[in-house]
Design a protein around this motif. Structure first.
Motif, PDB file in Angstrom:
ATOM      1  N   THR A  91       0.810  -1.227   0.000  1.00 51.48           N
ATOM      2  CA  THR A  91       0.000   0.000   0.000  1.00 51.48           C
ATOM      3  C   THR A  91       0.843   1.278   0.000  1.00 51.48           C
ATOM      4  OG1 THR A  91      -0.212  -0.212   2.404  1.00 51.48           O
ATOM      5  CG2 THR A  91      -2.033  -1.060   1.048  1.00 51.48           C
ATOM      6  N   PRO A  92       2.027   1.298   0.629  1.00 51.31           N
ATOM      7  CA  PRO A  92       2.812   2.544   0.551  1.00 51.31           C
ATOM      8  C   PRO A  92       3.219   2.884  -0.883  1.00 51.31           C
ATOM      9  CG  PRO A  92       3.588   1.199   2.376  1.00 51.31           C
ATOM     10  CD  PRO A  92       2.647   0.351   1.581  1.00 51.31           C
ATOM     11  N   SER A 118      -5.430  -5.158   6.191  1.00 47.41           N
ATOM     12  CA  SER A 118      -4.735  -3.996   6.735  1.00 47.41           C
ATOM     13  C   SER A 118      -3.552  -4.472   7.574  1.00 47.41           C
ATOM     14  CB  SER A 118      -5.666  -3.147   7.608  1.00 47.41           C
ATOM     15  OG  SER A 118      -4.942  -2.087   8.217  1.00 47.41           O
ATOM     16  N   ALA A 119      -2.374  -3.916   7.292  1.00 47.95           N
ATOM     17  CA  ALA A 119      -1.170  -4.297   8.051  1.00 47.95           C
ATOM     18  C   ALA A 119      -1.280  -3.912   9.514  1.00 47.95           C
ATOM     19  CB  ALA A 119       0.056  -3.646   7.414  1.00 47.95           C
ATOM     20  N   SER A 131       4.486  -5.031  14.767  1.00 45.57           N
ATOM     21  CA  SER A 131       5.571  -4.242  14.183  1.00 45.57           C
ATOM     22  C   SER A 131       5.192  -3.593  12.860  1.00 45.57           C
ATOM     23  CB  SER A 131       6.806  -5.122  13.983  1.00 45.57           C
ATOM     24  OG  SER A 131       6.496  -6.196  13.121  1.00 45.57           O
ATOM     25  N   LEU A 132       4.065  -4.040  12.215  1.00 45.74           N
ATOM     26  CA  LEU A 132       3.647  -3.457  10.933  1.00 45.74           C
ATOM     27  C   LEU A 132       2.655  -2.317  11.105  1.00 45.74           C
ATOM     28  CD1 LEU A 132       3.197  -6.666   8.741  1.00 45.74           C
ATOM     29  CD2 LEU A 132       5.173  -5.148   8.868  1.00 45.74           C
ATOM     30  N   ARG A 133       2.332  -2.013  12.307  1.00 44.16           N
ATOM     31  CA  ARG A 133       1.369  -0.944  12.547  1.00 44.16           C
ATOM     32  C   ARG A 133       1.883   0.359  11.933  1.00 44.16           C
ATOM     33  NH1 ARG A 133      -2.800  -0.854  15.855  1.00 44.16           N
ATOM     34  NH2 ARG A 133      -2.069  -2.709  16.963  1.00 44.16           N
ATOM     35  N   GLY A 134       1.025   1.007  11.205  1.00 48.40           N
ATOM     36  CA  GLY A 134       1.372   2.269  10.566  1.00 48.40           C
ATOM     37  C   GLY A 134       1.817   2.121   9.128  1.00 48.40           C
ATOM     38  N   PRO A 138       0.305   5.810   4.911  1.00 48.08           N
ATOM     39  CA  PRO A 138       0.433   6.642   3.703  1.00 48.08           C
ATOM     40  C   PRO A 138      -0.735   6.444   2.720  1.00 48.08           C
ATOM     41  CG  PRO A 138       2.527   5.644   4.252  1.00 48.08           C
ATOM     42  CD  PRO A 138       1.519   4.997   5.150  1.00 48.08           C
ATOM     43  N   PHE A 139      -1.167   5.205   2.583  1.00 44.13           N
ATOM     44  CA  PHE A 139      -2.266   4.952   1.644  1.00 44.13           C
ATOM     45  C   PHE A 139      -3.580   5.519   2.169  1.00 44.13           C
ATOM     46  CE2 PHE A 139      -5.453   2.168  -0.468  1.00 44.13           C
ATOM     47  CZ  PHE A 139      -5.134   2.471  -1.787  1.00 44.13           C
ATOM     48  N   LYS A 140      -3.788   5.402   3.476  1.00 41.62           N
ATOM     49  CA  LYS A 140      -5.017   5.965   4.051  1.00 41.62           C
ATOM     50  C   LYS A 140      -5.013   7.487   3.929  1.00 41.62           C
ATOM     51  CE  LYS A 140      -5.573   2.184   7.368  1.00 41.62           C
ATOM     52  NZ  LYS A 140      -5.537   1.785   8.801  1.00 41.62           N
TER      53      LYS A 140
END
Length: 644
Positions: A91-92, A118-119, A131-134, A138-140
């Motif tokens: 998604t980034p 969703s990561a 650890s993948l939170r966030g 950028p995509f949101k």
């Protein structure tokens, strides 16, 4: 002509029958033709028409395509930028590429991806570490900042993660489902007006491009989409955004256009589309990024189909249904033409005419494409051919009816078997004939010459016709054939030209029934002196045609005929109504009361002949009144003329 024949001709005269067949054929053609709409093979024909249109259409200046496709292809997945991440964590990169095309001047961006994961929700098993939170932030952020200009996809079974749906907004999630025809191929789209409120991504993108289309349409592709749609690999977009020169190139690529992101991986989100028969656009003419294009697959990537359906509507490459009533009018026109062709053209040329009708019908559909109208291509050809088939079958029926009528009409002059044989062989029989064993009979109106002296000519004809009609019906009922009328007498034959199992018995039975008709014939004609003599003889004769090239007659010839004629004189001398020779007597059952009445040498013959009658009262002419007996004695002159 029989009453039955007159009734049939009144109700189904030839002209009325032709009109009826033409009407039924045209009606059938219209019905069958209109029912050919949306037949399973219709789509294949439409796609072939697109192919033919591309071949026939002269080269035109290329107009800028309104939609660009950015593909997640194998080149992107294998690149250094993307190879380190699984697809669900990209998604980034979509955010960066999406914002990049918006900044480069794209009017709208659509993602043919279902972001169902969703990561932020991912936790490592065991430790629970998130650890993948966030990662998806950028995509949101990209979705939130570009609400109304960016759309993400949902399908029938897949919907975006709730976090993506929330930031995309109420109108940011649109359906990317496409509708297939009955053959499973995508060709058409039905907009849901107003476009801005439509649940379909196609309609949302159309609205952003300024389209106001509201009617259903079929997109008309001009080449294989995989070779002609403006295309950039995802990694190409990311690379362009790293330099100012690349950003300028991206502006040239996407400025003022719609950009659709989607998968270009083989066997992933692919459909059959109506571009599958079209030629490939040469690589030098296609708008393509540095990484090139994926190879052409048998099926077409879903994102390319979405792009073409949108681009066709914006650029006018569409065909809509004809106005109401036009298609039935075309069906009527072709059905009437087919029905008239089937009725009035020779049967041997109908296959070529049918092919011409098919070509003309497809030509109408092909010409309609130039005006943005799609005539269902099966309607006109099917209407024409089906009407032609029905009318041709009716025409065959008319010809058979005509043949039956000719047989019926000419059977009054010639043997029906002979007529049927000529009709089947379509040629005259050879002059001469075959030798056959037959029974020849002469049925004479006794005392006719004397009786006719006191009657007017019309009355004489009425009496003769009345007698001949009654006698002829009996002869025919007993399988006899009336060879000819000789003045006041009938010459009949049994076992020619038809076959009779027992001609001797059939002839005698016929004679007995004729004699039994005497009282009825006397009452009907008003001639109480009327009487009959029947002379029969069996033997071999020559059966066939005599005459020449321009006029001929079917008859029987030979000594047997002459002998039968001479036996009539014996009947007259012995005052009996029935006289027959020994060959006939030998064939009759013992139950018949045979009686020999004369043996001698008949004129013109070299051997004695024995003549018989039936020993019954009705066979003796003495039963008639004395006045009538006197009239019978004046008939000898006519007999001699026939027996010489």
């Amino acid at each position: 002509m029989t009453s039955r024949g007159r009734f049939a001709d009144v109700v189904f005269g030839r002209k009325q029958l032709i009109v009826l067949i033409a009407f039924v054929a045209a009606l059938s053609g219209i019905g069958v033709g209109l029912s050919a709409q949306k037949a399973v093979w219709e789509g294949w024909v439409i796609d072939r028409l697109f192919q033919l249109r591309t071949v026939l259409r002269p080269a035109q200046a290329k107009t800028p395509a309104p939609v660009v496709v950015v593909g997640l292809d194998q080149v992107s997945l294998d690149s250094e930028k993307l190879a380190v991440l699984p697809r669900v964590l990209m998604t980034p990169f979509f955010a960066k590429a999406g914002q990049g095309v918006i900044d480069a001047g794209a009017l709208v961006a659509g993602f043919d991806f279902v972001f169902a994961y969703s990561a932020d929700d991912f936790q490592f098993p065991g430790s629970g570490e998130a650890s993948l939170r966030g990662l998806d932030v950028p995509f949101k952020r990209f979705l939130l900042q570009n609400r109304g200009k960016v759309f993400i996809a949902h399908t029938e079974i897949g919907v975006p993660h709730r976090s993506f749906s929330a930031v995309a907004g109420a109108g940011g999630v649109r359906s990317v489902l496409v509708v297939t025809d009955s053959d499973g191929i995508v060709r058409r789209h039905a907009p849901d007006a107003p476009l801005v409120d439509s649940p379909d991504m196609i309609d949302a993108v159309l609205a952003k491009l300024g389209s106001d289309i509201s009617e259903g349409y079929v997109a008309i592709p001009t080449s294989r989409l995989a070779t002609s749609t403006p295309y950039l690999s995802l990694v190409d977009v990311l690379t362009m955004l790293e330099t100012e020169e690349g950003k300028e190139a991206l502006k040239d690529f996407v400025g003022g256009r719609a950009v659709l992101f989607g998968s270009m991986l083989p066997y992933e989100d692919e459909h059959l589309y109506s571009d599958r028969f079209l030629p490939h656009l040469p690589a030098k003419e296609a708008m393509t990024g540095p990484s090139g294009r994926p190879r052409v697959q048998p099926q077409t990537a879903g994102v390319l189909i979405l792009a073409d359906i949108v681009g066709a509507a914006v650029s006018g490459r569409v065909a809509k249904a004809p106005p109401r009533g036009v298609l039935p009018a075309v069906a009527i026109l072709f059905a009437v033409a087919g029905s008239l062709a089937g009725l009035f053209l020779p049967l041997m040329v109908l296959p070529a005419v049918a092919l011409s009708g098919i070509v003309a019908g497809l030509g109408v559909s092909l010409a309609g494409l130039e005006f943005g109208v799609l005539f269902a291509p099966g309607v006109a050809p099917v209407a024409c051919v089906s009407a032609m088939v029905v009318s041709a079958v009716g025409k065959v029926g008319i010809l058979q009816r005509k043949q039956r009528s000719l047989v019926r009409l000419f059977s009054h002059y010639l043997a029906p078997d002979v007529i049927r044989q000529m009709a089947q062989s379509e040629q005259l029989p050879e002059l001469g004939g075959d030798t056959r064993h037959v029974v020849v009979g002469f049925i004479d109106i006794a005392g006719f010459t004397k009786m006719s002296e006191s009657l007017a000519d019309r009355e004489v004809v009425r009496v003769v016709n009345s007698c001949f009609d009654a006698i002829g019906q009996v002869i025919t009922a007993h399988q006899g054939y009336i060879d000819k009328y000789i003045g006041d007498a009938i010459m009949a034959v049994w076992n020619a030209p038809n076959t009779v199992d027992d001609p001797e018995r059939a002839a005698v039975d016929s004679a007995c029934e004729i004699v039994r008709l005497l009282d009825r014939m006397r009452d009907k004609t008003g001639q109480p002196a009327l009487d009959l003599r029947v002379a029969l003889h069996a033997g071999h004769v020559l059966v066939g045609d005599i005459g020449g090239e321009y006029r001929r007659s079917f008859t029987v010839m030979g000594t047997t005929v002459n002998t039968a004629s001479r036996i009539e004189a014996v009947a007259k001398e012995n005052r009996v109504r029935l006289a027959f020779s020994k060959p006939i007597a030998d064939k009759l059952p013992e139950s018949y009361p045979k009686k020999a009445i004369w043996t001698g040498l008949l004129r013109g013959l070299s051997k004695d002949t024995t003549v018989f009658t039936l020993d019954t009262a009705e066979m003796k002419m003495e039963r008639i009144a004395p006045a009538a007996r006197e009239k019978h004695t004046g008939k000898s002159g006519g007999l001699r003329k026939r027996s010489v």
